[in-house]
Scaffold this motif. Structure first.
Motif, short mmCIF file in Angstrom:
data_model
loop_
_atom_site.label_atom_id
_atom_site.label_comp_id
_atom_site.label_asym_id
_atom_site.label_seq_id
_atom_site.Cartn_x
_atom_site.Cartn_y
_atom_site.Cartn_z
N ASP A 1 -4.32 1.89 1.79
CA ASP A 1 -4.47 3.24 1.27
C ASP A 1 -4.96 3.14 -0.17
N ARG B 1 0.75 -0.11 8.35
CA ARG B 1 -0.14 0.84 7.71
C ARG B 1 -1.43 0.16 7.33
N THR C 1 0.85 -1.18 0.00
CA THR C 1 0.00 0.00 0.00
C THR C 1 0.88 1.24 0.00
N PRO C 2 0.51 2.30 -0.72
CA PRO C 2 -0.62 2.37 -1.66
C PRO C 2 -0.30 1.65 -2.96
N GLY D 1 -5.86 5.64 -2.10
CA GLY D 1 -5.73 6.90 -2.80
C GLY D 1 -5.04 6.78 -4.14
#
Length: 202
Positions: free
Chosen positions: A200, A197, A164-165, A202
């Motif tokens: 993500d 994490r 990720t991302p 995005g």
């Protein structure tokens, strides 16, 4: 580039898994930069975790409904529709945080150009034999102590990557090159570090 030089990549997914979703967007990036063609297949974390002692919150979040609908769509239209249905489901589940209910399934099917009535498969066991066959076709290649995604290419199969991302552009292509290098090494099994994490998108 000649057709003969293109490698078929088989990708097994459960649309409810955020890590598989990120990996699927990565493999789409890779497809633009490396000679691969992705074929999508369904696996099921609900099937994988049957009989296992997993947290209740995790178990209830990974039901049979979405994967049954994917199998129903595959049977009606052919495997070529799985990629676009997965995209529509993933956008709703992971980006829009839509509930995993019939309305969301109907919306995803419609956006993918498929019959929204296939959402009824979420509550039916009619497709479970085919679902389990698809699931085992992927998991039998890598073992049952991993999850999704499972990727197979050139006779080699592996779980992951968990990242990720989403790696984009040349970063995606370099990761692909590295994954192929290590997973094609005879006797290689694992690289891992603790995740620090959340996914993500995005």
């Amino acid at each position: 580039m000649s057709q003969e030089s293109v490698s078929a990549v088989d990708f097994w997914f459960d649309p409810q898994c955020p890590w598989a979703w990120i990996a699927s967007r990565w493999i789409n990036e890779v497809q633009e930069l490396r000679p691969i063609s992705v074929r999508w297949h369904v696996m099921s974390l609900a099937v994988l975790n049957e009989g296992r002692d997993v947290p209740h919150k995790y178990r209830v979040g990974l039901g049979f409904g979405p994967v049954r609908v994917c199998i129903a769509a595959e049977q009606k239209y052919g495997p070529q529709v799985l990629g676009r249905l997965y995209t529509e489901l993933g956008l709703r589940y992971h980006h829009e945080k839509a509930p995993k209910d019939r309305a969301t399934l109907e919306a995803a099917l419609g956006a993918a150009g498929l019959d929204a009535e296939l959402a009824a498969a979420m509550d039916s066991t009619e497709y479970d034999t085919a679902l389990r066959a698809s699931h085992h076709a992927g998991m039998d290649r890598v073992g049952y102590d991993v999850g999704t995604p499972v990727i197979a290419v050139d006779g080699n199969a592996f779980f992951g990557p968990v990242v990720t991302p989403v790696p984009r552009g040349e970063a995606a292509a370099r990761l692909w090159d590295g994954v192929l290098l290590v997973t094609a090494t005879d006797g290689f099994f694992e690289l891992k570090r603790t995740r620090d994490r959340k996914p993500d998108f995005g």
